[in-house]
Design a protein around this motif. Structure first.
Motif, PDB file in Angstrom:
ATOM      1  N   ASP A  27      28.045  76.495  69.831  1.00  0.00           N
ATOM      2  CA  ASP A  27      28.803  75.158  70.395  1.00  0.00           C
ATOM      3  C   ASP A  27      29.945  74.808  69.336  1.00  0.00           C
ATOM      4  O   ASP A  27      29.312  74.198  68.159  1.00  0.00           O
ATOM      5  N   GLU A  37      25.013  74.334  67.312  1.00  0.00           N
ATOM      6  CA  GLU A  37      26.354  74.170  66.453  1.00  0.00           C
ATOM      7  C   GLU A  37      26.142  74.813  65.320  1.00  0.00           C
ATOM      8  O   GLU A  37      25.342  74.500  64.263  1.00  0.00           O
ATOM      9  N   LYS A  92      37.546  69.897  71.049  1.00  0.00           N
ATOM     10  CA  LYS A  92      38.412  69.002  70.235  1.00  0.00           C
ATOM     11  C   LYS A  92      39.781  69.458  69.681  1.00  0.00           C
ATOM     12  O   LYS A  92      40.707  69.080  70.032  1.00  0.00           O
ATOM     13  N   ILE A 109      32.658  73.146  69.212  1.00  0.00           N
ATOM     14  CA  ILE A 109      33.688  71.866  69.746  1.00  0.00           C
ATOM     15  C   ILE A 109      33.976  71.266  68.688  1.00  0.00           C
ATOM     16  O   ILE A 109      35.336  70.984  68.555  1.00  0.00           O
ATOM     17  N   GLN A 110      33.281  71.146  67.589  1.00  0.00           N
ATOM     18  CA  GLN A 110      33.710  70.316  66.257  1.00  0.00           C
ATOM     19  C   GLN A 110      34.219  71.297  65.172  1.00  0.00           C
ATOM     20  O   GLN A 110      35.089  71.141  64.301  1.00  0.00           O
ATOM     21  N   PHE A 151      24.448  67.545  68.468  1.00  0.00           N
ATOM     22  CA  PHE A 151      25.039  66.780  69.540  1.00  0.00           C
ATOM     23  C   PHE A 151      25.978  67.635  70.323  1.00  0.00           C
ATOM     24  O   PHE A 151      26.870  68.336  69.970  1.00  0.00           O
ATOM     25  N   HIS A 152      25.657  67.691  71.659  1.00  0.00           N
ATOM     26  CA  HIS A 152      26.421  68.644  72.624  1.00  0.00           C
ATOM     27  C   HIS A 152      27.122  67.941  73.777  1.00  0.00           C
ATOM     28  O   HIS A 152      27.704  68.590  74.320  1.00  0.00           O
ATOM     29  N   GLY A 153      26.923  66.437  73.796  1.00  0.00           N
ATOM     30  CA  GLY A 153      27.809  65.712  74.770  1.00  0.00           C
ATOM     31  C   GLY A 153      26.987  64.742  75.708  1.00  0.00           C
ATOM     32  O   GLY A 153      25.667  64.487  75.406  1.00  0.00           O
ATOM     33  N   ASN A 197      30.314  72.818  77.471  1.00  0.00           N
ATOM     34  CA  ASN A 197      29.296  73.168  77.276  1.00  0.00           C
ATOM     35  C   ASN A 197      28.379  73.197  78.663  1.00  0.00           C
ATOM     36  O   ASN A 197      27.345  73.944  78.660  1.00  0.00           O
ATOM     37  N   SER A 248      37.242  69.358  78.357  1.00  0.00           N
ATOM     38  CA  SER A 248      36.498  68.553  77.473  1.00  0.00           C
ATOM     39  C   SER A 248      35.333  69.320  76.950  1.00  0.00           C
ATOM     40  O   SER A 248      35.155  70.409  77.405  1.00  0.00           O
ATOM     41  N   GLY A 249      34.724  68.799  75.795  1.00  0.00           N
ATOM     42  CA  GLY A 249      33.548  69.584  75.230  1.00  0.00           C
ATOM     43  C   GLY A 249      32.393  69.422  76.152  1.00  0.00           C
ATOM     44  O   GLY A 249      31.757  70.359  76.198  1.00  0.00           O
ATOM     45  N   ALA A 250      31.972  68.395  76.546  1.00  0.00           N
ATOM     46  CA  ALA A 250      30.757  68.426  77.600  1.00  0.00           C
ATOM     47  C   ALA A 250      30.781  69.370  78.805  1.00  0.00           C
ATOM     48  O   ALA A 250      29.920  70.073  78.991  1.00  0.00           O
TER      49      ALA A 250
HETATM   50  C1  PLP Z   1      32.451  66.144  70.763  1.00  0.00           C
HETATM   51  C2  PLP Z   1      31.479  67.132  70.662  1.00  0.00           C
HETATM   52  C3  PLP Z   1      30.946  67.365  72.098  1.00  0.00           C
HETATM   53  C4  PLP Z   1      31.480  66.770  73.457  1.00  0.00           C
HETATM   54  O1  PLP Z   1      32.839  66.749  73.555  1.00  0.00           O
HETATM   55  P1  PLP Z   1      33.319  65.689  74.499  1.00  0.00           P
HETATM   56  O2  PLP Z   1      34.773  66.279  74.624  1.00  0.00           O
HETATM   57  O3  PLP Z   1      33.392  64.439  73.933  1.00  0.00           O
HETATM   58  O4  PLP Z   1      32.839  65.648  75.870  1.00  0.00           O
HETATM   59  C5  PLP Z   1      30.177  68.367  72.076  1.00  0.00           C
HETATM   60  N1  PLP Z   1      29.624  69.171  71.201  1.00  0.00           N
HETATM   61  C6  PLP Z   1      30.054  69.017  69.880  1.00  0.00           C
HETATM   62  C7  PLP Z   1      29.450  69.650  68.673  1.00  0.00           C
HETATM   63  C8  PLP Z   1      30.968  67.678  69.746  1.00  0.00           C
HETATM   64  O5  PLP Z   1      31.357  67.740  68.580  1.00  0.00           O
END
Ligand code: PLP
Length: 392
Positions: free
Chosen positions: A212, A179, A241, A214-215, A127-129, A98, A93-95
């Motif tokens: 980060d 991010e 993601k 992730i998004q 937003f990092h989780g 990170n 997962s993203g969290a």
């Molecule tokens: C969604 C997101 C996270 C967390 O990811 P999860 O899979 O929900 O833990 C971390 N950073 C960013 C930029 C995100 O968009």
């Protein structure tokens, strides 16, 4: 009952094809959310489906006590597409990605004899989780409330406030984490010159730069990684993601300097890099790197951007600003709530999602057709037209 962590819209989707979702009555919806930038290749992509089905019949799980050869192939593939990196760690997962990135950044200083460096500069609106460390990293009060003292180790600064950023750095600072496009915080693109400033600052102060993505990564902006537009690269990057197109997976990509800092026993994950996720990631990456894929994202995003700006011109009463980059766009609302806006769009057959700062997020599948983009913006127009706001 479910714990009350979410307040979902009442619609429940039962199947999806490409950029279309269907509810239990078979009503069709146009998907302008992709989960939250997850199903970048749309729903039921044949190549992904085939990769997963093939693996489902072979073997699901063996644990990281054994070589998972697809993990190695997947790492090689990611690295060949990400020249700044020379090592990969897979998680779910993203969290988790990170958390691993933060651990790796501290550990890098530790193996370099700088173990006193543990603090990380992070940015407002990030937003990092949702782990203890990451809610402290983002510092959003609604995410911290009721969970005791925020974990130590994070200093929150403002994008562009160079004096504030430089004075927040001290002997204990290990890294700067950002991010390249803030997602959940309201779709704020960090300007290229700002990313270059952070790179130069990290270099001059011996800090690591952590992205980060992730998004904003996974081809969402028309490059595999959003930071590629800036010409600089991070020391460590996280992805999740869009990487698994709906199959849970996360990845940490580390530069040569950092890659050596993890040794056996330092970190791990039961499911991380499992065989099912790896096959899906390999297929996803081969779609992203297919000929014309990235340029088609750029072409689609210019059309969407142009249509949205036109929409804003016609509905300046509702839409304050169009923000974002590539197919990661946001409509900042002048009045009304983004949640109510998304609910109204949904009732008209368009899936969009709200985020902080009263912004409606638009994250369509990267494979969406130009026709569907036009249809989506028409639906946004209808959403605006009858949008009655409680407050003004
Ligand atoms: C969604 C997101 C996270 C967390 O990811 P999860 O899979 O929900 O833990 C971390 N950073 C960013 C930029 C995100 O968009």
């Amino acid at each position: 009952m479910l714990l009350g962590t979410y307040s979902p819209f009442s619609v429940s989707f039962v199947r999806g094809v490409g950029s279309r979702l269907y509810d239990s009555t078979d009503k069709s919806y146009l998907d302008f959310a992709s989960g939250v930038a997850v199903t970048g290749l749309g729903h039921s992509d044949p190549l992904i489906l085939e990769a997963l089905s093939r693996q489902l019949e072979k073997i699901w799980h063996v644990s990281n006590f054994f070589h998972i050869t697809s993990q190695e192939r997947c790492a090689e593939r990611l690295l060949s597409l990400s020249p700044f990196a020379s090592g990969v760690f897979f998680c779910n997962s993203g969290a988790e990605a990170n958390e691993a990135m933060l651990k790796l950044s501290r550990r890098t200083h530790y193996v370099e004899g700088q173990g006193h460096r543990y603090r990380t500069l992070t940015f407002r609106n990030s937003f990092h989780g949702r782990t203890f460390a990451l809610i402290a990293a983002s510092g959003r009060s609604s995410h911290l409330e009721g969970f005791g003292p925020p974990m130590d180790g994070f200093d929150i600064v403002d994008v562009g406030d160079h004096a504030g950023i430089e004075s927040a750095i001290d002997d204990e600072t290990a890294a700067i984490m950002i991010e390249p496009i803030q997602g959940d915080g309201g779709i704020f693109v960090i300007p290229n010159e700002e990313l270059r400033y952070l790179r130069a600052l990290c270099d001059s102060r011996g800090l690591l730069l952590l992205f980060d993505e992730i998004q904003c990564g996974c081809a969402r902006t028309g490059k595999l990684w959003a930071h590629e537009w800036s010409g600089i690269s991070p020391d460590i990057l996280t992805s999740a993601k869009g990487l698994g197109n709906g199959i849970p997976v996360g990845a940490v990509l580390a530069s040569e300097r950092c890659a050596v800092a993890f040794a056996p026993g330092c970190h791990g994950s039961t499911y991380g890099g499992n065989t099912l996720a790896m096959e899906v990631v390999l297929a996803t990456l081969s779609r992203f790197s297919g000929s014309g894929f990235l340029s088609s994202v750029i072409e689609k995003s210019s059309l969407l951007r142009e249509l949205l700006e036109d929409l804003q011109g016609r509905h300046g009463d509702i839409i304050l600003e169009v923000r974002g980059k590539g197919l990661m766009l946001g409509l900042a609302l002048r009045r009304g709530s983004a949640h109510d806006f998304a609910a109204r769009a949904l009732s008209l057959g368009l899936v969009v999602i709200p985020c902080s700062g009263n912004v409606v997020r638009l994250l369509p599948p990267l494979t969406i057709s130009l026709e569907d983009i036009r249809e989506g913006v028409d639906l946004l127009f209808s959403t605006c037209s009858g949008f009655v706001c409680d407050e003004s």
